[in-house]
Motif scaffolding. Structure first.
Motif, PDB file in Angstrom:
ATOM      1  N   GLU A   1       7.625  -7.076  -2.799  1.00  0.00           N
ATOM      2  CA  GLU A   1       7.328  -5.866  -3.510  1.00  0.00           C
ATOM      3  C   GLU A   1       8.420  -4.988  -3.920  1.00  0.00           C
ATOM      4  O   GLU A   1       9.125  -4.899  -2.992  1.00  0.00           O
ATOM      5  CB  GLU A   1       6.220  -5.106  -2.756  1.00  0.00           C
TER       6      GLU A   1
ATOM      7  N   ASP B   1      10.307  -1.565  -4.083  1.00  0.00           N
ATOM      8  CA  ASP B   1       9.830  -0.331  -3.602  1.00  0.00           C
ATOM      9  C   ASP B   1      11.100   0.638  -4.038  1.00  0.00           C
ATOM     10  O   ASP B   1      12.183   0.550  -3.496  1.00  0.00           O
ATOM     11  CB  ASP B   1       9.762  -0.544  -1.948  1.00  0.00           C
TER      12      ASP B   1
ATOM     13  N   ASN C   1      -2.586   3.845  -1.952  1.00  0.00           N
ATOM     14  CA  ASN C   1      -1.627   3.303  -1.146  1.00  0.00           C
ATOM     15  C   ASN C   1      -0.641   2.348  -1.700  1.00  0.00           C
ATOM     16  O   ASN C   1      -0.141   1.683  -0.977  1.00  0.00           O
ATOM     17  CB  ASN C   1      -2.545   2.357   0.015  1.00  0.00           C
ATOM     18  N   ARG C   2      -0.550   2.519  -3.143  1.00  0.00           N
ATOM     19  CA  ARG C   2       0.406   1.882  -3.903  1.00  0.00           C
ATOM     20  C   ARG C   2       0.589   0.496  -3.910  1.00  0.00           C
ATOM     21  O   ARG C   2       1.594  -0.278  -3.888  1.00  0.00           O
ATOM     22  CB  ARG C   2       1.891   2.286  -3.438  1.00  0.00           C
TER      23      ARG C   2
ATOM     24  N   ASP D   1       1.331   0.888  -9.108  1.00  0.00           N
ATOM     25  CA  ASP D   1       1.813   2.218  -9.387  1.00  0.00           C
ATOM     26  C   ASP D   1       1.536   2.602 -10.746  1.00  0.00           C
ATOM     27  O   ASP D   1       1.066   1.963 -11.610  1.00  0.00           O
ATOM     28  CB  ASP D   1       3.436   2.042  -9.510  1.00  0.00           C
TER      29      ASP D   1
ATOM     30  N   ARG E   1       5.410   7.442  -5.532  1.00  0.00           N
ATOM     31  CA  ARG E   1       6.477   6.539  -5.697  1.00  0.00           C
ATOM     32  C   ARG E   1       7.871   6.839  -5.168  1.00  0.00           C
ATOM     33  O   ARG E   1       8.771   5.864  -4.941  1.00  0.00           O
ATOM     34  CB  ARG E   1       6.934   6.440  -7.249  1.00  0.00           C
TER      35      ARG E   1
ATOM     36  N   ARG F   1       8.521   5.802   0.903  1.00  0.00           N
ATOM     37  CA  ARG F   1       8.782   4.109   1.286  1.00  0.00           C
ATOM     38  C   ARG F   1       7.323   3.548   1.508  1.00  0.00           C
ATOM     39  O   ARG F   1       6.604   4.197   2.028  1.00  0.00           O
ATOM     40  CB  ARG F   1       9.551   4.028   2.406  1.00  0.00           C
ATOM     41  N   LYS F   2       6.770   2.265   0.956  1.00  0.00           N
ATOM     42  CA  LYS F   2       5.560   2.011   0.879  1.00  0.00           C
ATOM     43  C   LYS F   2       5.341   1.740   2.437  1.00  0.00           C
ATOM     44  O   LYS F   2       3.988   2.201   2.718  1.00  0.00           O
ATOM     45  CB  LYS F   2       5.367   0.707   0.322  1.00  0.00           C
ATOM     46  N   GLU F   3       5.897   1.287   3.217  1.00  0.00           N
ATOM     47  CA  GLU F   3       5.793   1.078   4.557  1.00  0.00           C
ATOM     48  C   GLU F   3       5.177   2.385   5.317  1.00  0.00           C
ATOM     49  O   GLU F   3       4.703   2.582   6.079  1.00  0.00           O
ATOM     50  CB  GLU F   3       6.995   0.297   5.330  1.00  0.00           C
TER      51      GLU F   3
ATOM     52  N   LEU G   1       4.374   5.061   3.725  1.00  0.00           N
ATOM     53  CA  LEU G   1       3.306   5.399   3.122  1.00  0.00           C
ATOM     54  C   LEU G   1       1.786   4.896   3.715  1.00  0.00           C
ATOM     55  O   LEU G   1       0.823   5.658   4.074  1.00  0.00           O
ATOM     56  CB  LEU G   1       3.089   5.139   1.644  1.00  0.00           C
ATOM     57  N   ARG G   2       1.887   3.804   3.890  1.00  0.00           N
ATOM     58  CA  ARG G   2       0.661   2.948   4.448  1.00  0.00           C
ATOM     59  C   ARG G   2       0.482   3.213   5.976  1.00  0.00           C
ATOM     60  O   ARG G   2      -0.716   3.067   6.280  1.00  0.00           O
ATOM     61  CB  ARG G   2       0.921   1.564   4.084  1.00  0.00           C
TER      62      ARG G   2
END
Ligand SMILES: Nc1ncnc2c1ncn2[C@@H]1O[C@H](COP(=O)(O)OP(=O)(O)OP(=O)(O)O)[C@@H](O)[C@H]1O
Ligand SMILES: [Mg+2]
Length: 321
Positions: free
Chosen positions: A49, A51, A129-130, A133, A147, A150-152, A154-155
């Motif tokens: 993914e 990021d 949760n992206r 986007d 955006r 960081r996805k990690e 965020l989740r």
């Protein structure tokens, strides 16, 4: 020949058939395993993914609090305020799914989404949760564009309870701890109590040490949901996304699930895709979606008084679609 040798003949021929049957059934297993392996390799071939997020989540030492750490070093406390600003979104170019969606959830509010199938409810949660986007507009989390997060991180700050829960082979306790790996046994049991899962777990043959096999095949769907709620409880995220199950479970378990969900929602910002009116009624705001647009919003009483789509759904039948 005599009856004795006939019996022997039948016996032997059955014995001979057995390994052949076994080969066929083993062969089926091999085929299933190959199909599974193929899917695993497909997954491994997926590009990682992308990021671009640089804001991360950090825990404040000696406190059960989280802060956002911005790239310039500034930290802001995590509050759980989520807003959509004129969001348009399409999974495939030229096929818009969401149109000009704007909404807000202040910390601690419960926002319910209702609307017929394909209206865009799951899509909205996929954007928070992206998993995808947005194309135009933006979504902010505590004022930060998602955006930039960081996805990690965020989740980790978002709890998700979906319609079907995935359990893994291991004890009940381990499955609950999966919500937060450093949770103690006591914390997991307390979470199960809060989630109304304690009573059914206590009745399992080995209680919390009962081994769950094959994605929870030895549990009912309602019991799997209760474990999912306990798991989310242990993670203790400030923002929750709940996709209420539609399939019917027995009324007793249903009540437990309802109670568990109520406990889980307390003190968090919650986005809930609601199928039961009992859940929607208490939401701070109900958002009615149709073909990717918000067509009505308000609380239960306001929407009933409006005599629009929600009113139709509510008076038409007891279950929302
Ligand atoms: N991964 C995807 N790729 C392409 N189109 C998608 C994808 N997921 C959903 N869609 C489309 O987006 C639209 C909205 O779907 P979404 O899943 O958000 O609806 P929903 O309101 O959650 O419906 P349901 O009540 O059935 O869960 C639908 O037209 C659907 O076909
Ligand atoms: Mg959906």
């Amino acid at each position: 020949f005599d009856i004795g040798s006939l019996a022997a003949f039948l016996q032997y021929s059955r014995q001979m058939g057995q390994p052949i049957n076994m080969i066929t059934s083993q062969f089926n297993n091999v085929l299933a395993a190959l199909a599974g392996a193929e899917r695993i390799f497909d997954m491994m071939d997926q590009p990682p993914e992308k990021d671009g997020g640089r804001t991360t989540l950090a825990r404040v030492d000696n406190a059960d609090e989280w802060v956002w750490k911005k790239p310039d070093g500034e930290t802001v406390p995590l509050r759980g305020d989520v807003r959509f600003h004129n969001v348009d979104f399409a999974y495939e170019p030229g096929k818009p799914v969401l149109h000009q969606v704007s909404l807000y959830a202040k910390p601690g509010q419960v926002i319910a989404f209702v609307g017929s199938t394909g209206a865009g409810k799951t899509t909205i949660t996929n954007l928070i949760n992206r998993f995808y986007d947005v194309q135009t507009g933006s979504i902010t989390y505590d004022g930060i564009d998602v955006r930039d997060i960081r996805k990690e991180s965020l989740r980790r700050s978002l709890g998700v309870v979906l319609q079907d829960t995935h359990l893994f082979t291991g004890t009940v306790l381990d499955n609950i701890r999966y919500g937060r790996l450093d949770a103690s046994d006591e914390e997991c049991i307390e979470a199960a109590r809060q989630a109304s899962a304690h009573s059914f777990i206590s009745r399992l043959p080995e209680g919390y040490h009962t081994v769950i096999s094959g994605d929870g095949a030895n549990l009912s769907q309602g019991q799997r949901q209760l474990l999912a709620i306990a798991r989310a409880y242990v993670a203790d995220p400030p923002v929750m996304i709940l996709d209420e199950a539609t399939s019917s479970i027995d009324t007793r378990t249903e009540r437990l699930v309802e109670r568990g969900v109520q406990a889980l929602m307390r003190g968090r910002t919650v986005f809930i895709i609601a199928h039961r009116l009992s859940t929607v009624r208490h939401a701070n705001a109900i958002i009615v979606l149709e073909h990717g647009r918000i067509i009505e919003r308000g609380n239960h009483e306001q929407l009933l008084a409006q005599k629009g789509r929600y009113y139709q759904l509510y008076t038409g039948k007891n279950q929302l679609e």
